[in-house]
Design a protein around this motif. Sequence first.
Motif, PDB file in Angstrom:
ATOM      1  N   UNK A   1       0.823  -1.205   0.000  1.00  0.00           N
ATOM      2  CA  UNK A   1       0.000   0.000   0.000  1.00  0.00           C
ATOM      3  C   UNK A   1       0.853   1.249   0.000  1.00  0.00           C
ATOM      4  N   UNK A   2       2.000   1.206   0.640  1.00  0.00           N
ATOM      5  CA  UNK A   2       2.869   2.373   0.710  1.00  0.00           C
ATOM      6  C   UNK A   2       3.798   2.422  -0.489  1.00  0.00           C
ATOM      7  N   UNK A   3       4.315   1.276  -0.905  1.00  0.00           N
ATOM      8  CA  UNK A   3       5.272   1.264  -2.006  1.00  0.00           C
ATOM      9  C   UNK A   3       4.591   1.422  -3.358  1.00  0.00           C
ATOM     10  N   UNK A   4       3.279   1.218  -3.426  1.00  0.00           N
ATOM     11  CA  UNK A   4       2.565   1.372  -4.685  1.00  0.00           C
ATOM     12  C   UNK A   4       2.668   0.164  -5.583  1.00  0.00           C
ATOM     13  N   UNK A   5       3.074  -0.965  -5.057  1.00  0.00           N
ATOM     14  CA  UNK A   5       3.226  -2.157  -5.870  1.00  0.00           C
ATOM     15  C   UNK A   5       1.882  -2.782  -6.210  1.00  0.00           C
ATOM     16  N   UNK A   6       1.724  -3.154  -7.467  1.00  0.00           N
ATOM     17  CA  UNK A   6       0.491  -3.795  -7.910  1.00  0.00           C
ATOM     18  C   UNK A   6       0.820  -5.096  -8.624  1.00  0.00           C
ATOM     19  N   UNK A   7       1.785  -5.806  -8.107  1.00  0.00           N
ATOM     20  CA  UNK A   7       2.173  -7.053  -8.736  1.00  0.00           C
ATOM     21  C   UNK A   7       1.043  -8.061  -8.582  1.00  0.00           C
ATOM     22  N   UNK A   8       0.595  -8.619  -9.667  1.00  0.00           N
ATOM     23  CA  UNK A   8      -0.425  -9.651  -9.606  1.00  0.00           C
ATOM     24  C   UNK A   8      -1.844  -9.125  -9.642  1.00  0.00           C
ATOM     25  N   UNK A   9      -2.044  -7.824  -9.692  1.00  0.00           N
ATOM     26  CA  UNK A   9      -3.398  -7.289  -9.747  1.00  0.00           C
ATOM     27  C   UNK A   9      -4.105  -7.622 -11.051  1.00  0.00           C
ATOM     28  N   UNK A  10      -3.328  -7.801 -12.111  1.00  0.00           N
ATOM     29  CA  UNK A  10      -3.926  -8.149 -13.388  1.00  0.00           C
ATOM     30  C   UNK A  10      -4.553  -9.532 -13.350  1.00  0.00           C
ATOM     31  N   UNK A  11      -4.049 -10.404 -12.492  1.00  0.00           N
ATOM     32  CA  UNK A  11      -4.577 -11.762 -12.419  1.00  0.00           C
ATOM     33  C   UNK A  11      -6.018 -11.772 -11.935  1.00  0.00           C
ATOM     34  N   UNK A  12      -6.328 -10.880 -11.023  1.00  0.00           N
ATOM     35  CA  UNK A  12      -7.709 -10.788 -10.523  1.00  0.00           C
ATOM     36  C   UNK A  12      -8.640 -10.381 -11.655  1.00  0.00           C
ATOM     37  N   UNK A  13      -8.247  -9.357 -12.426  1.00  0.00           N
ATOM     38  CA  UNK A  13      -9.096  -8.892 -13.519  1.00  0.00           C
ATOM     39  C   UNK A  13      -9.171  -9.904 -14.647  1.00  0.00           C
ATOM     40  N   UNK A  14      -8.065 -10.604 -14.914  1.00  0.00           N
ATOM     41  CA  UNK A  14      -8.097 -11.647 -15.937  1.00  0.00           C
ATOM     42  C   UNK A  14      -9.053 -12.759 -15.537  1.00  0.00           C
ATOM     43  N   UNK A  15      -8.974 -13.187 -14.276  1.00  0.00           N
ATOM     44  CA  UNK A  15      -9.856 -14.246 -13.805  1.00  0.00           C
ATOM     45  C   UNK A  15     -11.313 -13.789 -13.789  1.00  0.00           C
ATOM     46  N   UNK A  16     -11.551 -12.541 -13.410  1.00  0.00           N
ATOM     47  CA  UNK A  16     -12.929 -12.031 -13.431  1.00  0.00           C
ATOM     48  C   UNK A  16     -13.470 -11.982 -14.858  1.00  0.00           C
ATOM     49  N   UNK A  17     -12.593 -11.662 -15.805  1.00  0.00           N
ATOM     50  CA  UNK A  17     -13.022 -11.631 -17.202  1.00  0.00           C
ATOM     51  C   UNK A  17     -13.418 -13.017 -17.677  1.00  0.00           C
ATOM     52  N   UNK A  18     -12.564 -14.008 -17.399  1.00  0.00           N
ATOM     53  CA  UNK A  18     -12.830 -15.354 -17.894  1.00  0.00           C
ATOM     54  C   UNK A  18     -13.934 -16.069 -17.132  1.00  0.00           C
ATOM     55  N   UNK A  19     -14.039 -15.852 -15.829  1.00  0.00           N
ATOM     56  CA  UNK A  19     -14.967 -16.629 -15.019  1.00  0.00           C
ATOM     57  C   UNK A  19     -16.244 -15.886 -14.642  1.00  0.00           C
ATOM     58  N   UNK A  20     -16.325 -14.587 -14.905  1.00  0.00           N
ATOM     59  CA  UNK A  20     -17.536 -13.828 -14.595  1.00  0.00           C
ATOM     60  C   UNK A  20     -18.101 -13.172 -15.852  1.00  0.00           C
ATOM     61  N   UNK A  21     -17.288 -12.388 -16.554  1.00  0.00           N
ATOM     62  CA  UNK A  21     -17.791 -11.612 -17.688  1.00  0.00           C
ATOM     63  C   UNK A  21     -18.206 -12.495 -18.866  1.00  0.00           C
ATOM     64  N   UNK A  22     -17.326 -13.379 -19.303  1.00  0.00           N
ATOM     65  CA  UNK A  22     -17.663 -14.221 -20.450  1.00  0.00           C
ATOM     66  C   UNK A  22     -18.853 -15.141 -20.186  1.00  0.00           C
ATOM     67  N   UNK A  23     -18.944 -15.807 -19.040  1.00  0.00           N
ATOM     68  CA  UNK A  23     -20.152 -16.598 -18.783  1.00  0.00           C
ATOM     69  C   UNK A  23     -21.418 -15.746 -18.713  1.00  0.00           C
ATOM     70  N   UNK A  24     -21.324 -14.533 -18.196  1.00  0.00           N
ATOM     71  CA  UNK A  24     -22.497 -13.654 -18.150  1.00  0.00           C
ATOM     72  C   UNK A  24     -22.944 -13.286 -19.556  1.00  0.00           C
ATOM     73  N   UNK A  25     -21.999 -13.022 -20.446  1.00  0.00           N
ATOM     74  CA  UNK A  25     -22.340 -12.697 -21.839  1.00  0.00           C
ATOM     75  C   UNK A  25     -23.008 -13.896 -22.509  1.00  0.00           C
TER      76      UNK A  25
END
Length: 108
Positions: free
Chosen positions: A24-48
């Motif tokens: 939170x202090x250093x501003x690191x966002x390592x691995x944050x893309x994995x959450x959005x990638x998984x949400x895209x594949x497992x939430x967005x595409x099935x909803x569509x």
Amino acid sequence: MASVITHAAKRFLATQVRVQGPSAVSGGHEGGYKVWRNMTFFVAFPAIVLCAVNCVMAHNEGGHARPEFVKYEYLRVRTKRFPWGEGNRSLFHNPHMNALPDGYEEEH
């Protein structure tokens, strides 16, 4: 006075590190893309896919009846011609569902 502000700032940052972790202090966002990638594949595409299946099933039930034409004076008013065709039909005109000022073009 500057040392008081610096001391307060150091205490605040130390509190943030304890509460939120070092990223939170250093501003690191390592691995944050994995959450959005998984949400895209497992939430967005099935909803569509589910929405598309719902639309196809609703269309196949045949429940789209066209409303009866009633000539109201305030509906389908043409004060100016459309700039395409003969000027009476809109750009995305459907002769089965969209009525002209005098009624439907084709009877079902």
